[in-house]
Design a protein around this motif. Structure first.
Motif, mmCIF file in Angstrom:
data_model
loop_
_atom_site.group_PDB
_atom_site.id
_atom_site.type_symbol
_atom_site.label_atom_id
_atom_site.label_comp_id
_atom_site.label_asym_id
_atom_site.label_seq_id
_atom_site.Cartn_x
_atom_site.Cartn_y
_atom_site.Cartn_z
ATOM 1 N N ASP A 124 0.818 -1.206 0.000
ATOM 2 C CA ASP A 124 0.000 0.000 0.000
ATOM 3 C C ASP A 124 0.852 1.256 0.000
ATOM 4 O O ASP A 124 0.452 2.280 -0.556
ATOM 5 C CB ASP A 124 -0.931 -0.002 1.218
ATOM 6 C CG ASP A 124 -2.017 1.053 1.112
ATOM 7 O OD1 ASP A 124 -2.747 1.049 0.097
ATOM 8 O OD2 ASP A 124 -2.128 1.896 2.019
ATOM 9 N N ARG A 127 1.559 1.945 -3.581
ATOM 10 C CA ARG A 127 0.378 2.488 -4.260
ATOM 11 C C ARG A 127 0.199 3.968 -3.933
ATOM 12 O O ARG A 127 -0.048 4.783 -4.828
ATOM 13 C CB ARG A 127 -0.870 1.710 -3.849
ATOM 14 C CG ARG A 127 -2.128 2.096 -4.614
ATOM 15 C CD ARG A 127 -3.338 1.325 -4.137
ATOM 16 N NE ARG A 127 -3.752 1.751 -2.817
ATOM 17 C CZ ARG A 127 -4.583 2.781 -2.603
ATOM 18 N NH1 ARG A 127 -5.085 3.437 -3.623
ATOM 19 N NH2 ARG A 127 -4.905 3.130 -1.383
ATOM 20 N N ARG A 128 0.363 4.331 -2.662
ATOM 21 C CA ARG A 128 0.209 5.742 -2.278
ATOM 22 C C ARG A 128 1.317 6.598 -2.876
ATOM 23 O O ARG A 128 1.093 7.748 -3.266
ATOM 24 C CB ARG A 128 0.192 5.873 -0.756
ATOM 25 C CG ARG A 128 -1.071 5.333 -0.102
ATOM 26 C CD ARG A 128 -1.250 5.896 1.302
ATOM 27 N NE ARG A 128 -0.123 5.568 2.160
ATOM 28 C CZ ARG A 128 -0.059 4.506 2.943
ATOM 29 N NH1 ARG A 128 -1.058 3.641 2.965
ATOM 30 N NH2 ARG A 128 0.992 4.279 3.707
ATOM 31 N N LEU A 131 0.488 7.201 -6.489
ATOM 32 C CA LEU A 131 -0.580 8.200 -6.570
ATOM 33 C C LEU A 131 -0.031 9.608 -6.315
ATOM 34 O O LEU A 131 -0.428 10.569 -6.981
ATOM 35 C CB LEU A 131 -1.685 7.871 -5.569
ATOM 36 C CG LEU A 131 -2.594 6.696 -5.932
ATOM 37 C CD1 LEU A 131 -3.500 6.336 -4.760
ATOM 38 C CD2 LEU A 131 -3.431 7.024 -7.153
ATOM 39 N N ALA A 132 0.888 9.726 -5.349
ATOM 40 C CA ALA A 132 1.500 11.030 -5.102
ATOM 41 C C ALA A 132 2.314 11.488 -6.304
ATOM 42 O O ALA A 132 2.315 12.675 -6.663
ATOM 43 C CB ALA A 132 2.391 10.956 -3.861
ATOM 44 N N THR A 135 -0.048 12.641 -8.924
ATOM 45 C CA THR A 135 -0.610 13.928 -8.501
ATOM 46 C C THR A 135 0.351 15.066 -8.834
ATOM 47 O O THR A 135 -0.060 16.127 -9.304
ATOM 48 C CB THR A 135 -0.907 13.914 -6.998
ATOM 49 O OG1 THR A 135 -1.862 12.895 -6.713
ATOM 50 C CG2 THR A 135 -1.465 15.259 -6.540
ATOM 51 N N THR A 312 -7.703 13.315 -7.242
ATOM 52 C CA THR A 312 -6.542 12.493 -6.886
ATOM 53 C C THR A 312 -6.573 12.115 -5.410
ATOM 54 O O THR A 312 -6.147 11.022 -5.027
ATOM 55 C CB THR A 312 -5.223 13.213 -7.207
ATOM 56 O OG1 THR A 312 -5.176 14.470 -6.521
ATOM 57 C CG2 THR A 312 -5.072 13.445 -8.692
ATOM 58 N N ARG A 316 -7.127 8.060 -3.620
ATOM 59 C CA ARG A 316 -6.292 7.421 -2.613
ATOM 60 C C ARG A 316 -7.112 6.665 -1.569
ATOM 61 O O ARG A 316 -6.568 5.863 -0.816
ATOM 62 C CB ARG A 316 -5.442 8.471 -1.887
ATOM 63 C CG ARG A 316 -4.488 9.232 -2.785
ATOM 64 C CD ARG A 316 -3.611 10.128 -1.953
ATOM 65 N NE ARG A 316 -2.811 11.010 -2.786
ATOM 66 C CZ ARG A 316 -1.738 11.675 -2.353
ATOM 67 N NH1 ARG A 316 -1.368 11.556 -1.108
ATOM 68 N NH2 ARG A 316 -1.057 12.454 -3.164
ATOM 69 N N ARG A 317 -8.396 6.936 -1.489
ATOM 70 C CA ARG A 317 -9.224 6.335 -0.452
ATOM 71 C C ARG A 317 -9.417 4.844 -0.717
ATOM 72 O O ARG A 317 -9.546 4.413 -1.872
ATOM 73 C CB ARG A 317 -10.582 7.031 -0.373
ATOM 74 C CG ARG A 317 -10.485 8.495 0.039
ATOM 75 C CD ARG A 317 -11.851 9.159 -0.002
ATOM 76 N NE ARG A 317 -12.751 8.561 0.963
ATOM 77 C CZ ARG A 317 -12.842 8.925 2.236
ATOM 78 N NH1 ARG A 317 -12.069 9.900 2.692
ATOM 79 N NH2 ARG A 317 -13.704 8.340 3.050
ATOM 80 N N SER A 322 -9.664 1.859 -9.248
ATOM 81 C CA SER A 322 -8.244 1.910 -9.575
ATOM 82 C C SER A 322 -8.017 1.154 -10.872
ATOM 83 O O SER A 322 -8.900 0.463 -11.380
ATOM 84 C CB SER A 322 -7.402 1.299 -8.449
ATOM 85 O OG SER A 322 -7.730 -0.069 -8.277
#
Length: 460
Positions: A124, A127-128, A131-132, A135, A312, A316-317, A322
């Motif tokens: 995870d 994944r975060r 995503l960052a 972003t 974005t 992330r939630r 996805s």
């Protein structure tokens, strides 16, 4: 200090990608101060993208072999130095040279970032981090003109457009002060020799191709533009022949033969071409069509930027769409926003209404940006991360050049905002269609033995 690793990496990602968009609003100011034609200053924009796109893949491979942190740090140092060179350039010729060197430095700075994220983070956290990263890319694209217009309006230190380059200096110096302590050094498990011949052929194909796409629309598609595009395509066709004979090919056959990667790159080309078409089309409409200044046109991008950032964060939630699912739904939302903007334009709506309606487009972008990246890279084998991220980023630059060419040619013919919006609407549907292929191929066509090691990137 390890907690600063991602912010340091993303600072390079943001400023490197931002400089593809930031300078657009400053073209009139640069032309005036440097006593140059608008066509000459357009080269300031295109030469950065050309140099950046041509060097990405080779820089990714160098990072895999010699150390990704080392290549990132050298790229950041050079990018900061050449940004200072741009800020003090006495004429347009020096500025063009500095921008070319800045583009090469940006390639060194950006190409190791995704590979470092894949090597340092797992599950995870990875994944975060991805995503960052997306972003940061999207924020640079959607807010670039807001930031550029604001810096021009503020006239920081009385240096005008030069502040757009000078702003990179403190960011670069801070990142350099932290990078060796915050970012761990990583390499490919079994680094391969650098394919020099493949790198030369790839760069030799990309440079004329993107130059031709840049020259053509602004000069009525003269023979030299078509000749450059032709040379680029011929050299691109020779690249597979060269790579088949290489002991360690720059573009790994095992990477490019995966159908999920192939369809992901198609989606990347469609998505980024459409984004560029929308953003540049809106800029031409506001500045050339309506005579709105840099700050006013920059403010018009705020609705797109704000909804992009909000989307974005939602992505992330836990439980949020996805991968291919987010690509499909996000691109359909983009299409709805573009269709609404086209309708508003056809009914004679003003720039405020069009900008507000395009906020829907921005929300769709916020879901598609990370989804494309994770879908393309989810099944890359260990050791190919640098080359894969270089291929992906190179595809974005080709897409940007293609989007610019299409919109500029359409604008020159029609002087209508509908040109860019229409192109982007069609391409958004292409992204949605491609998502279905990715969903199918991801489940059925990946090589065995890769699923367990690479599944965490997709957040599954």
């Amino acid at each position: 200090m390890r907690r600063f690793a991602l912010p340091v990496l993303l600072s390079g990602t943001f400023v490197g990608f931002l400089d593809s968009f930031l300078v657009i609003v400053a073209v009139p100011s640069m032309a005036s101060e440097l006593n140059a034609s608008v066509s000459d200053t357009q080269l300031v924009l295109s030469i950065y993208v050309v140099a950046y796109g041509a060097a990405l893949v080779i820089m990714g491979r160098l990072g895999d072999r010699f150390g990704r942190r080392r290549v990132f740090a050298l790229g950041m140092a050079a990018f900061t130095l050449f940004s200072a060179g741009c800020a003090i350039a006495p004429n347009v010729e020096v500025l063009v040279v500095m921008r070319a060197l800045q583009g090469l430095s940006a390639a060194a700075m950006l190409s190791p970032v995704l590979a470092t994220i894949q090597a340092v983070y797992e599950g995870d956290q990875r994944r975060r981090a991805v995503l960052a990263y997306t972003t940061a890319l999207g924020a640079a694209a959607s807010l670039g003109q807001v930031i550029g217009g604001g810096l021009l309006a503020l006239d920081v230190a009385g240096i005008g457009w030069r502040a757009l380059f000078a702003i990179n200096i403190p960011i670069g110096l801070l990142a350099l002060a932290l990078v060796t302590r915050a970012v761990p050094e990583t390499r490919a498990p079994r680094p391969e020799p650098v394919d020099v011949l493949g790198a030369v052929v790839l760069a030799s194909a990309l440079v004329p191709l993107m130059l031709g796409l840049g020259i053509g629309p602004d000069h009525g598609w003269p023979p030299v533009a078509w000749a450059l595009i032709g040379v680029g395509l011929v050299l691109a066709a020779l690249l597979p022949v060269v790579e088949r004979r290489a002991s360690a090919p720059l573009l790994s056959g095992r990477l490019l033969k995966q159908r999920s990667v192939q369809w992901g790159l198609v989606a990347t080309l469609a998505f980024y071409s459409g984004n560029t078409a929308t953003l540049l089309g809106l800029t031409l409409f506001l500045q050339d069509g309506l005579g709105i200044g840099a700050l006013g046109s920059g403010v018009a991008y705020l609705p797109i930027g704000l909804t992009f950032m909000a989307a974005t964060l939602l992505a992330r939630r836990p439980g949020a769409p996805s991968g291919p699912q987010a690509m499909r739904w996000g691109s359909l939302v983009m299409f709805l926003g573009l269709a609404a903007a086209l309708t508003a334009s056809a009914t004679g709506a003003g720039p405020v209404v069009i900008a507000l309606v395009l906020a829907v487009f921005g929300a769709g972008m916020g879901f598609v940006y990370p989804a494309i990246l994770t879908s393309v890279l989810a099944w890359v084998r260990p050791g190919d991360e640098g080359a894969a991220s270089g291929v992906l980023l190179t595809a974005t630059q080709i897409a940007n050049a293609l989007g610019i060419a299409l919109v500029t040619a359409g604008w020159n013919a029609t002087a209508s905002v509908t040109t860019g919006l229409g192109i982007a609407a069609v391409l958004s549907l292409a992204v949605a269609a491609t998502a279905g292929r990715l969903r199918l191929n991801r489940a059925t066509s990946e090589p065995s033995g890769t699923t367990q090691s690479l599944r965490p990137l997709a957040g599954k």
